[in-house]
Write a protein that holds these residues in place. Structure first.
Motif, PDB file in Angstrom:
ATOM      1  N   PRO A   1      13.752  15.021 -22.524  1.00  0.00           N
ATOM      2  CA  PRO A   1      14.313  15.638 -22.510  1.00  0.00           C
ATOM      3  C   PRO A   1      14.876  16.669 -21.482  1.00  0.00           C
ATOM      4  O   PRO A   1      16.230  16.905 -21.197  1.00  0.00           O
ATOM      5  CB  PRO A   1      13.663  16.897 -23.610  1.00  0.00           C
ATOM      6  CG  PRO A   1      12.297  15.825 -24.727  1.00  0.00           C
ATOM      7  CD  PRO A   1      12.628  14.473 -23.112  1.00  0.00           C
ATOM      8  N   LEU A   2      14.356  17.052 -20.134  1.00  0.00           N
ATOM      9  CA  LEU A   2      14.302  17.653 -18.316  1.00  0.00           C
ATOM     10  C   LEU A   2      15.317  16.622 -18.366  1.00  0.00           C
ATOM     11  O   LEU A   2      16.430  17.370 -18.042  1.00  0.00           O
ATOM     12  CB  LEU A   2      12.786  17.126 -18.078  1.00  0.00           C
ATOM     13  CG  LEU A   2      13.819  17.844 -16.724  1.00  0.00           C
ATOM     14  CD1 LEU A   2      13.759  18.860 -16.566  1.00  0.00           C
ATOM     15  CD2 LEU A   2      12.269  17.980 -15.919  1.00  0.00           C
ATOM     16  N   LEU A   3      15.760  14.790 -18.250  1.00  0.00           N
ATOM     17  CA  LEU A   3      16.878  14.248 -17.415  1.00  0.00           C
ATOM     18  C   LEU A   3      18.115  15.130 -18.813  1.00  0.00           C
ATOM     19  O   LEU A   3      19.230  14.877 -18.145  1.00  0.00           O
ATOM     20  CB  LEU A   3      16.089  13.066 -17.745  1.00  0.00           C
ATOM     21  CG  LEU A   3      15.208  12.264 -16.561  1.00  0.00           C
ATOM     22  CD1 LEU A   3      15.643  11.116 -16.313  1.00  0.00           C
ATOM     23  CD2 LEU A   3      16.104  12.558 -15.569  1.00  0.00           C
ATOM     24  N   VAL A   4      17.737  14.663 -20.092  1.00  0.00           N
ATOM     25  CA  VAL A   4      19.065  15.360 -21.238  1.00  0.00           C
ATOM     26  C   VAL A   4      18.967  16.585 -20.528  1.00  0.00           C
ATOM     27  O   VAL A   4      20.837  17.149 -19.951  1.00  0.00           O
ATOM     28  CB  VAL A   4      18.426  14.739 -21.891  1.00  0.00           C
ATOM     29  CG1 VAL A   4      19.438  15.575 -23.084  1.00  0.00           C
ATOM     30  CG2 VAL A   4      18.685  13.790 -22.794  1.00  0.00           C
ATOM     31  N   ASP A   5      19.042  17.571 -20.574  1.00  0.00           N
ATOM     32  CA  ASP A   5      19.139  18.883 -19.907  1.00  0.00           C
ATOM     33  C   ASP A   5      19.960  18.993 -19.168  1.00  0.00           C
ATOM     34  O   ASP A   5      20.432  19.815 -18.265  1.00  0.00           O
ATOM     35  CB  ASP A   5      17.551  20.183 -19.799  1.00  0.00           C
ATOM     36  CG  ASP A   5      17.032  19.584 -21.572  1.00  0.00           C
ATOM     37  OD1 ASP A   5      18.046  19.813 -22.518  1.00  0.00           O
ATOM     38  OD2 ASP A   5      15.981  20.191 -21.378  1.00  0.00           O
ATOM     39  N   LEU A   6      19.497  17.787 -18.409  1.00  0.00           N
ATOM     40  CA  LEU A   6      19.950  18.461 -16.226  1.00  0.00           C
ATOM     41  C   LEU A   6      21.063  17.395 -16.428  1.00  0.00           C
ATOM     42  O   LEU A   6      21.719  18.312 -15.464  1.00  0.00           O
ATOM     43  CB  LEU A   6      19.205  17.309 -15.443  1.00  0.00           C
ATOM     44  CG  LEU A   6      17.874  18.475 -15.062  1.00  0.00           C
ATOM     45  CD1 LEU A   6      16.771  17.284 -14.323  1.00  0.00           C
ATOM     46  CD2 LEU A   6      18.008  19.918 -14.214  1.00  0.00           C
ATOM     47  N   PHE A   7      21.404  16.181 -17.208  1.00  0.00           N
ATOM     48  CA  PHE A   7      23.065  15.637 -17.178  1.00  0.00           C
ATOM     49  C   PHE A   7      23.557  16.090 -18.362  1.00  0.00           C
ATOM     50  O   PHE A   7      23.607  15.451 -19.141  1.00  0.00           O
ATOM     51  CB  PHE A   7      22.462  14.765 -16.995  1.00  0.00           C
ATOM     52  CG  PHE A   7      22.097  14.428 -15.937  1.00  0.00           C
ATOM     53  CD1 PHE A   7      22.750  14.405 -13.937  1.00  0.00           C
ATOM     54  CD2 PHE A   7      20.568  14.303 -15.249  1.00  0.00           C
ATOM     55  CE1 PHE A   7      22.257  14.196 -13.672  1.00  0.00           C
ATOM     56  CE2 PHE A   7      20.346  14.501 -13.741  1.00  0.00           C
ATOM     57  CZ  PHE A   7      20.793  13.895 -12.563  1.00  0.00           C
ATOM     58  N   PRO A   8      25.081  17.275 -18.249  1.00  0.00           N
ATOM     59  CA  PRO A   8      25.877  17.476 -19.635  1.00  0.00           C
ATOM     60  C   PRO A   8      25.787  16.497 -19.974  1.00  0.00           C
ATOM     61  O   PRO A   8      26.882  15.583 -19.476  1.00  0.00           O
ATOM     62  CB  PRO A   8      26.232  18.693 -19.212  1.00  0.00           C
ATOM     63  CG  PRO A   8      25.663  19.050 -17.822  1.00  0.00           C
ATOM     64  CD  PRO A   8      25.004  18.235 -16.923  1.00  0.00           C
ATOM     65  N   GLY A   9      26.218  15.828 -21.726  1.00  0.00           N
ATOM     66  CA  GLY A   9      26.973  14.951 -22.070  1.00  0.00           C
ATOM     67  C   GLY A   9      26.201  13.557 -22.841  1.00  0.00           C
ATOM     68  O   GLY A   9      26.491  12.865 -22.479  1.00  0.00           O
ATOM     69  N   SER A  10      24.796  13.305 -21.527  1.00  0.00           N
ATOM     70  CA  SER A  10      23.890  12.351 -21.822  1.00  0.00           C
ATOM     71  C   SER A  10      23.315  12.809 -22.764  1.00  0.00           C
ATOM     72  O   SER A  10      23.530  13.763 -23.269  1.00  0.00           O
ATOM     73  CB  SER A  10      22.783  12.281 -20.533  1.00  0.00           C
ATOM     74  OG  SER A  10      22.015  13.693 -20.639  1.00  0.00           O
TER      75      SER A  10
END
Length: 88
Positions: A9-18
């Motif tokens: 979830p951390l990576l998804v939060d850092l990269f909008p649209g992921s």
């Protein structure tokens, strides 16, 4: 090989649209990370250091086994990219 990459979830939060689940073609873990970078520039730098190697605070598992960038992927493999949890 068609594989599924599951992102923390951390990576998804850092990269909008992921998204948490990404289907892609990749023969190795490195190929999968390259594809993530193509879709979301900057993601590779969050996962890998300059050696290149997977960063100490990141974990990559392929079908439940801890993996390296050179790990070969099989058709239908599940690649989990998660942040390490530490505490004291």
């Amino acid at each position: 090989m068609r594989v599924t990459v599951k992102l923390s979830p951390l990576l998804v939060d850092l990269f909008p649209g992921s998204t948490r689940h990404v289907g892609m073609e990749a023969a190795t873990v490195s190929d999968a990370i390259d594809e993530l970078e193509r879709c979301w520039p900057g993601m590779r730098d969050r996962i890998c250091d300059t050696r290149p190697s997977i960063r100490k605070h990141m974990n990559v598992f392929v079908d439940g086994e801890r993996s390296a960038l050179s790990t070969t992927l099989r058709e239908g493999a599940e690649v989990f990219i998660i942040t390490a949890i530490s505490g004291g």
